[in-house]
Design an enzyme around this catalytic site. Sequence first.
Site: not given
Ligand code: PEP
Length: 252
Positions: A6-8, A98, A100, A174, A180, A214, A235
């Site tokens: 997920n490049w956001k 998601h 976010e 998640e 993050g 993470s 991410g």
């Molecule tokens: C995400 O936001 O989908 C995610 C898994 O982020 P991260 O790997 O940075 O925790």
Amino acid sequence: MFLVANWKMNMTRDRIETYLDALERERLSSMLSGTRHQIALAPTHVYLQDLSREVLRRGLPVKIFAQDVSSRSEGAFTGEVSVRNVLDVGAVGSILGHSERRRYFQETDADVARKTSLCLQAGAIPLVCFGESREERDAGETLRVLRHQVAPIVEVVTKAFRENENIPVYLAYEPVWAIGSGKNASCSDIEEVISTVLEGFSWPVPPCILYGGSVNLENISSLAALENLAGLLVGSAWLDPETFLDSVRALS
Ligand code: PEP
């Protein structure tokens, strides 16, 4: 495993090109041969078309996912991007719900269910995220919250299944506090959530459940070894193509 980056809102055209150069140079196809891993990259909408074309041109074994789609199917909704739009430019599915989007854009469980339904109707793969906040976990509310988020998805999947028994359903656990933060959920917590989701509902077709939050080079192997885990949604760590490739190597 289904491995989704997920490049956001982090990538630019230059960075995407560098990323694809690295996948091509390191022969991602040979790295994957003999494994059952599937790879998906999720850029922002504006890069979907170029990325799909480039992946095809370079012969990379990569599927393209959107990061979100509209909860409306089509029409006068300025600024929205429909499921049909993303399919039209080469995506095969979309991340939905998601945390976010739930947190910063007030997306509700009902919005996420509607988007899931639109994906299933249009033949796009929904990858529906769900997860509890730190406060909810500390209050012992995790499983209740997760059941609440997943229940409307079971409903739309059940409806869609009546029309098409071949619908693909992907979920991603998640935990909000893990995203993050550098702190991943423990293997036993993930296993508990997976069995609650698989056994706590009567799914017409069992969903594939991914974990996200993470994931990094240190924890990826133990997470990937979880029996009922179908994949990883990553991410930060997979914004870097070298870390992405090292991760695939670690799982091969
Ligand atoms: C995400 O936001 O989908 C995610 C898994 O982020 P991260 O790997 O940075 O925790």
